[in-house]
Design a protein around this motif. Structure first.
Motif, PDB file in Angstrom:
ATOM      1  N   SER A 148     -30.483  -5.762  35.396  1.00  0.00           N
ATOM      2  CA  SER A 148     -30.064  -7.046  35.972  1.00  0.00           C
ATOM      3  C   SER A 148     -29.658  -6.890  37.432  1.00  0.00           C
ATOM      4  CB  SER A 148     -28.902  -7.633  35.171  1.00  0.00           C
ATOM      5  OG  SER A 148     -29.315  -7.975  33.868  1.00  0.00           O
ATOM      6  N   GLN A 149     -29.083  -5.758  37.772  1.00  0.00           N
ATOM      7  CA  GLN A 149     -28.624  -5.559  39.154  1.00  0.00           C
ATOM      8  C   GLN A 149     -29.785  -5.409  40.133  1.00  0.00           C
ATOM      9  OE1 GLN A 149     -26.700  -1.646  39.875  1.00  0.00           O
ATOM     10  NE2 GLN A 149     -27.311  -1.159  37.764  1.00  0.00           N
ATOM     11  N   PHE A 150     -30.989  -5.178  39.592  1.00  0.00           N
ATOM     12  CA  PHE A 150     -32.172  -5.058  40.449  1.00  0.00           C
ATOM     13  C   PHE A 150     -32.993  -6.354  40.463  1.00  0.00           C
ATOM     14  CE2 PHE A 150     -31.080  -0.791  39.041  1.00  0.00           C
ATOM     15  CZ  PHE A 150     -31.085  -0.093  40.237  1.00  0.00           C
ATOM     16  N   ARG A 151     -32.416  -7.410  39.909  1.00  0.00           N
ATOM     17  CA  ARG A 151     -33.049  -8.741  39.865  1.00  0.00           C
ATOM     18  C   ARG A 151     -34.395  -8.717  39.131  1.00  0.00           C
ATOM     19  NH1 ARG A 151     -31.723 -11.369  45.875  1.00  0.00           N
ATOM     20  NH2 ARG A 151     -29.437 -11.182  45.706  1.00  0.00           N
ATOM     21  N   ILE A 152     -34.469  -7.933  38.100  1.00  0.00           N
ATOM     22  CA  ILE A 152     -35.665  -7.902  37.256  1.00  0.00           C
ATOM     23  C   ILE A 152     -35.631  -9.142  36.367  1.00  0.00           C
ATOM     24  CG2 ILE A 152     -36.910  -6.637  35.484  1.00  0.00           C
ATOM     25  CD1 ILE A 152     -36.839  -5.160  38.140  1.00  0.00           C
ATOM     26  N   PRO A 153     -36.665  -9.980  36.367  1.00  0.00           N
ATOM     27  CA  PRO A 153     -36.656 -11.186  35.519  1.00  0.00           C
ATOM     28  C   PRO A 153     -36.699 -10.836  34.040  1.00  0.00           C
ATOM     29  CG  PRO A 153     -38.825 -10.875  36.529  1.00  0.00           C
ATOM     30  CD  PRO A 153     -37.919  -9.854  37.154  1.00  0.00           C
ATOM     31  N   MET A 154     -35.738 -11.329  33.291  1.00  0.00           N
ATOM     32  CA  MET A 154     -35.644 -11.067  31.849  1.00  0.00           C
ATOM     33  C   MET A 154     -35.121 -12.315  31.152  1.00  0.00           C
ATOM     34  SD  MET A 154     -33.906  -7.268  31.850  1.00  0.00           S
ATOM     35  CE  MET A 154     -32.723  -7.699  33.138  1.00  0.00           C
ATOM     36  N   ALA A 155     -35.323 -12.387  29.860  1.00  0.00           N
ATOM     37  CA  ALA A 155     -34.752 -13.485  29.078  1.00  0.00           C
ATOM     38  C   ALA A 155     -33.232 -13.348  29.072  1.00  0.00           C
ATOM     39  CB  ALA A 155     -35.296 -13.455  27.653  1.00  0.00           C
ATOM     40  N   GLU A 156     -32.544 -14.485  29.034  1.00  0.00           N
ATOM     41  CA  GLU A 156     -31.088 -14.447  28.959  1.00  0.00           C
ATOM     42  C   GLU A 156     -30.652 -13.736  27.685  1.00  0.00           C
ATOM     43  OE1 GLU A 156     -28.675 -17.940  30.139  1.00  0.00           O
ATOM     44  OE2 GLU A 156     -30.618 -18.965  30.264  1.00  0.00           O
ATOM     45  N   HIS A 157     -29.562 -12.991  27.755  1.00  0.00           N
ATOM     46  CA  HIS A 157     -29.100 -12.221  26.605  1.00  0.00           C
ATOM     47  C   HIS A 157     -27.570 -12.175  26.596  1.00  0.00           C
ATOM     48  CE1 HIS A 157     -29.902  -9.569  30.063  1.00  0.00           C
ATOM     49  NE2 HIS A 157     -28.799  -8.920  29.684  1.00  0.00           N
ATOM     50  N   ARG A 158     -27.026 -12.041  25.395  1.00  0.00           N
ATOM     51  CA  ARG A 158     -25.576 -12.006  25.234  1.00  0.00           C
ATOM     52  C   ARG A 158     -25.214 -10.921  24.215  1.00  0.00           C
ATOM     53  NH1 ARG A 158     -26.492 -14.763  28.882  1.00  0.00           N
ATOM     54  NH2 ARG A 158     -25.809 -16.909  29.360  1.00  0.00           N
ATOM     55  N   GLU A 159     -24.162 -10.191  24.512  1.00  0.00           N
ATOM     56  CA  GLU A 159     -23.689  -9.140  23.623  1.00  0.00           C
ATOM     57  C   GLU A 159     -22.809  -9.720  22.522  1.00  0.00           C
ATOM     58  OE1 GLU A 159     -21.567  -4.753  24.052  1.00  0.00           O
ATOM     59  OE2 GLU A 159     -21.183  -6.303  25.563  1.00  0.00           O
ATOM     60  N   LEU A 160     -22.973  -9.183  21.309  1.00  0.00           N
ATOM     61  CA  LEU A 160     -22.068  -9.532  20.213  1.00  0.00           C
ATOM     62  C   LEU A 160     -21.014  -8.435  20.101  1.00  0.00           C
ATOM     63  CD1 LEU A 160     -24.682 -11.270  19.432  1.00  0.00           C
ATOM     64  CD2 LEU A 160     -23.800 -11.133  17.092  1.00  0.00           C
ATOM     65  N   LEU A 161     -19.773  -8.824  20.142  1.00  0.00           N
ATOM     66  CA  LEU A 161     -18.679  -7.868  20.078  1.00  0.00           C
ATOM     67  C   LEU A 161     -18.110  -7.737  18.667  1.00  0.00           C
ATOM     68  CD1 LEU A 161     -16.824  -8.876  23.371  1.00  0.00           C
ATOM     69  CD2 LEU A 161     -18.453  -7.007  23.041  1.00  0.00           C
ATOM     70  N   LYS A 162     -18.218  -8.836  17.886  1.00  0.00           N
ATOM     71  CA  LYS A 162     -17.621  -8.851  16.549  1.00  0.00           C
ATOM     72  C   LYS A 162     -18.658  -8.986  15.434  1.00  0.00           C
ATOM     73  CE  LYS A 162     -13.473 -11.156  18.358  1.00  0.00           C
ATOM     74  NZ  LYS A 162     -12.618 -12.372  18.249  1.00  0.00           N
ATOM     75  N   ASN A 163     -19.891  -9.322  15.798  1.00  0.00           N
ATOM     76  CA  ASN A 163     -20.948  -9.563  14.796  1.00  0.00           C
ATOM     77  C   ASN A 163     -20.521 -10.617  13.772  1.00  0.00           C
ATOM     78  OD1 ASN A 163     -22.229  -7.549  16.168  1.00  0.00           O
ATOM     79  ND2 ASN A 163     -22.660  -6.264  14.388  1.00  0.00           N
ATOM     80  N   SER A 164     -19.876 -11.650  14.276  1.00  0.00           N
ATOM     81  CA  SER A 164     -19.379 -12.695  13.381  1.00  0.00           C
ATOM     82  C   SER A 164     -20.256 -13.936  13.453  1.00  0.00           C
ATOM     83  CB  SER A 164     -17.944 -13.080  13.759  1.00  0.00           C
ATOM     84  OG  SER A 164     -17.924 -13.714  15.030  1.00  0.00           O
ATOM     85  N   VAL A 165     -20.180 -14.767  12.401  1.00  0.00           N
ATOM     86  CA  VAL A 165     -20.924 -16.027  12.362  1.00  0.00           C
ATOM     87  C   VAL A 165     -20.491 -16.920  13.516  1.00  0.00           C
ATOM     88  CG1 VAL A 165     -21.302 -18.139  11.043  1.00  0.00           C
ATOM     89  CG2 VAL A 165     -21.344 -15.919   9.882  1.00  0.00           C
ATOM     90  N   GLU A 166     -19.167 -16.968  13.753  1.00  0.00           N
ATOM     91  CA  GLU A 166     -18.635 -17.841  14.809  1.00  0.00           C
ATOM     92  C   GLU A 166     -19.153 -17.416  16.187  1.00  0.00           C
ATOM     93  OE1 GLU A 166     -16.381 -17.968  11.214  1.00  0.00           O
ATOM     94  OE2 GLU A 166     -16.804 -16.241  12.541  1.00  0.00           O
ATOM     95  N   GLU A 167     -19.189 -16.112  16.413  1.00  0.00           N
ATOM     96  CA  GLU A 167     -19.646 -15.582  17.699  1.00  0.00           C
ATOM     97  C   GLU A 167     -21.119 -15.910  17.936  1.00  0.00           C
ATOM     98  OE1 GLU A 167     -19.263 -11.312  20.048  1.00  0.00           O
ATOM     99  OE2 GLU A 167     -19.550 -11.320  17.863  1.00  0.00           O
ATOM    100  N   LEU A 168     -21.969 -15.671  16.929  1.00  0.00           N
ATOM    101  CA  LEU A 168     -23.396 -15.929  17.085  1.00  0.00           C
ATOM    102  C   LEU A 168     -23.685 -17.418  17.139  1.00  0.00           C
ATOM    103  CD1 LEU A 168     -26.183 -14.761  17.407  1.00  0.00           C
ATOM    104  CD2 LEU A 168     -26.367 -14.530  14.918  1.00  0.00           C
ATOM    105  N   THR A 169     -22.884 -18.221  16.452  1.00  0.00           N
ATOM    106  CA  THR A 169     -23.032 -19.683  16.523  1.00  0.00           C
ATOM    107  C   THR A 169     -22.800 -20.165  17.946  1.00  0.00           C
ATOM    108  OG1 THR A 169     -22.354 -19.960  14.218  1.00  0.00           O
ATOM    109  CG2 THR A 169     -22.205 -21.884  15.650  1.00  0.00           C
ATOM    110  N   ALA A 170     -21.759 -19.649  18.580  1.00  0.00           N
ATOM    111  CA  ALA A 170     -21.452 -20.037  19.963  1.00  0.00           C
ATOM    112  C   ALA A 170     -22.586 -19.628  20.908  1.00  0.00           C
ATOM    113  CB  ALA A 170     -20.138 -19.399  20.398  1.00  0.00           C
TER     114      ALA A 170
END
Length: 580
Positions: free
Chosen positions: A112-134
């Motif tokens: 990302s720091q090299f401005r390489i085009p990629m699909a948006e992504h988000r890390e899961l910290l808890k692997n919970s239903v609530e987290e992935l729902t958000a």
């Protein structure tokens, strides 16, 4: 200098086996760390191999003690063990690179720091239903839930099509470190094999990959139906991505081509790659050859990475029986220009990569014809792997891209030229059984598309182009400038100079850029000349050309000549005038 270097390889599967074949040709001793009967060890009998796991520190240290350089054929290695020995032996690519790339989330964060085009992504910290729902509410559905590590060939991925799928997705990937990625609505998957050397970054051609059940099934080299602009962007993206990492060697760069011809990086592999197997037959140096040269700082002539001729690579995937891969290989033995590679993995399992076959041919169309029976046979013996959670859609060509339909391409400067072409098109279709590839490609109004059509015609199987144009009639000449195929110019009668201007324009080509020219509005002759060109290399078409001449002779002698003698030339002429 090439002086008996010793290369240690972590992993001895099919990639290590093909790497060993390249090493043997240069008398390079390659020591493999893997199980005793690993595929790579089977073709090189010496006492330098190490029996053990490539994730075991003691085994890795033992390998390092006997080598000048260490490399890997798989990302799933202990990079901390590599870090420990890096002061004693060269590790290439760098252990830092392997550590970053083996965690797919960290890979994306780093790039990302090299401005390489990629699909948006988000890390899961808890692997919970609530987290992935958000995250789903933020990125939208569908989205891909992915394991950061130990994921390959679709395993470790889950497609979350709607919020209701979240519990099932988390259950399927339970216990893994996860991240979510926005769905890329791609029309094609592309790949580029890149090699980083002491002198810079080089690349093999851009290829198209076809995934089935999330496993690579086919690789087309060069990629079909992409413009030169897309090809250049893919090459630049691949090289820029690899330049961001430390160390030398081959990298596999996979990317998505979106409907608007933009590109998104999918992922990077810091090793020799499945999408580059075609290079063994299709290029002067294979990806395995150049990986060894890169890590040993040996010369790599850039021209040796170019295609000698088009190629299609088919992965031999395990089917419904333990010997299914052998049956596919047996079928390939009788196919011209088929390079067969079996990996010596024992009995086949459904979906397991057991080998590959590469077909080369003067055009990608000819390669498609040769390989299709093998694809059909493998499809008949395949079994759906129940562990695969999602089947990738096959890429579709864009509406604007020229399509592969025929050995004869027919282009016109305007749709008003179509009526002139109809007699010739009918002759091709109904007498010779050739469905021509017909398109409107103005040299003035759509110059980019015209250039794309002509420059990619040969790779799509077209062998001769008929170009019809009126007025200034630049189309035939411009098409000839963008292709090495024979071009037949058809002057079209215009509204002012009766087509003479078009005839003169087409026939007066500069030396070095020839265009064959037929009479004004004579699409029949254009079609006949095209099939005569094809007939020089195809006996069946030549037979139809002879048959056409016989029919014409019979019509003149047995019908017209006899009738004129019966009724007299004056009556015959009067009847001809009445028909006008």
């Amino acid at each position: 200098m090439l002086a008996s270097p010793r290369v240690g390889v972590l992993g001895g599967g099919q990639l290590g086996r093909m790497l060993m074949e390249s090493a043997n040709r240069l008398n390079i001793q390659m020591n493999i760390l893997d199980a005793d009967n690993a595929p790579a060890k089977q073709i090189s009998a010496h006492d330098g191999h190490v029996i053990g796991s490539f994730t075991d520190r003691a085994s890795l240290r033992k390998l390092a003690e006997s080598c000048d350089v260490l490399t890997t054929e798989i990302e799933h290695v202990d990079t901390y063990a590599l870090e420990e020995v890096a002061s004693e032996v060269k590790v290439s690519p760098s252990w830092k690179t392997i550590r970053t790339i083996q965690d797919k989330f960290q890979q994306k964060e780093y790039l990302s720091q090299f401005r390489i085009p990629m699909a948006e992504h988000r890390e899961l910290l808890k692997n919970s239903v609530e987290e992935l729902t958000a995250i789903g509410e933020e990125l939208g559905y569908p989205l891909m839930l992915k394991s950061k590590t130990q994921a390959y060939d679709g395993r470790g991925n889950y497609t979350v099509k709607a919020q209701a799928d979240i519990p099932s997705a988390l259950k399927a990937l339970e216990g893994r470190p996860l991240y979510a990625e926005k769905w890329a609505k791609f029309r094609m998957e592309l790949a580029v094999i890149v090699v980083k050397t002491k002198d810079g970054v080089l690349s093999f051609p851009t290829v198209e990959t076809i995934q089935e059940d999330s496993v690579c099934k086919l690789v087309y080299a060069p990629a079909r139906n992409i413009s030169e602009s897309v090809n250049k962007k893919a090459q630049e993206l691949a090289k820029t991505t690899v330049a961001a990492f430390e160390g030398h060697g081959v990298f596999g760069v996979e990317m998505f081509l979106l409907p608007d011809d933009t590109l998104l990086l999918c992922e990077v592999a810091c090793r020799i790659h499945n999408s580059g197997h075609y290079t063994i037959e299709a290029c002067a140096l294979s990806q395995f050859d150049v990986h060894l040269r890169a890590i040993l700082d040996l010369p790599i002539p850039p021209k040796s990475l170019e295609l000698r001729e088009p190629a299609i690579m088919l992965n031999i995937l395990g089917g419904s029986t333990p010997d299914s891969h052998l049956k596919i290989a047996e079928r390939a033995l009788s196919i011209p220009n088929a390079g067969i590679h079996l990996y010596s993995k024992g009995a086949a399992r459904p979906g397991r990569k057991m080998g590959h076959i590469t077909i080369t041919a003067p055009t990608i169309h000819e390669a498609e014809i040769l390989i299709q029976p093998l694809i059909d046979f493998m499809d008949d013996t395949s079994v759906q792997d129940t562990n695969i959670l999602f089947k990738h859609p096959k890429p579709q060509p864009s509406i604007a891209s020229p399509k592969l339909t025929s050995a004869i391409g027919v282009i016109m400067g305007s749709d008003s030229d179509l009526k002139t072409l109809i007699p010739g098109l009918n002759l091709l279709k109904y007498h010779f059984g050739i469905e021509p590839d017909v398109s409107i490609a103005s040299a003035h109004r759509t110059p980019n598309y015209m250039a794309q059509y002509a420059s990619t015609a040969a790779s799509r199987g077209i062998k001769v182009i008929i170009a019809a144009a009126g007025g200034a009639a630049h189309l035939p000449g411009m098409a000839a400038a963008y292709t090495s195929l024979p071009v037949i110019g058809l002057p079209v009668k215009g509204s002012s100079l009766d087509g003479v201007d078009s005839l003169y324009s087409i026939v007066q080509m500069p030396r070095g850029v020839p265009v064959a020219t037929v009479g004004i509005n004579n699409s029949i002759n254009a079609a006949l000349l095209a099939v005569r060109i094809l007939g020089a290399f195809d006996a069946k078409i030549q037979e139809k050309v002879v048959e056409y001449a016989r029919i014409a002779e019979k019509e003149n002698l047995d019908v017209k000549c006899i009738k004129m003698k019966e009724i007299g030339w004056e009556t015959y002429h009067r009847q001809m005038e009445e028909k006008k």
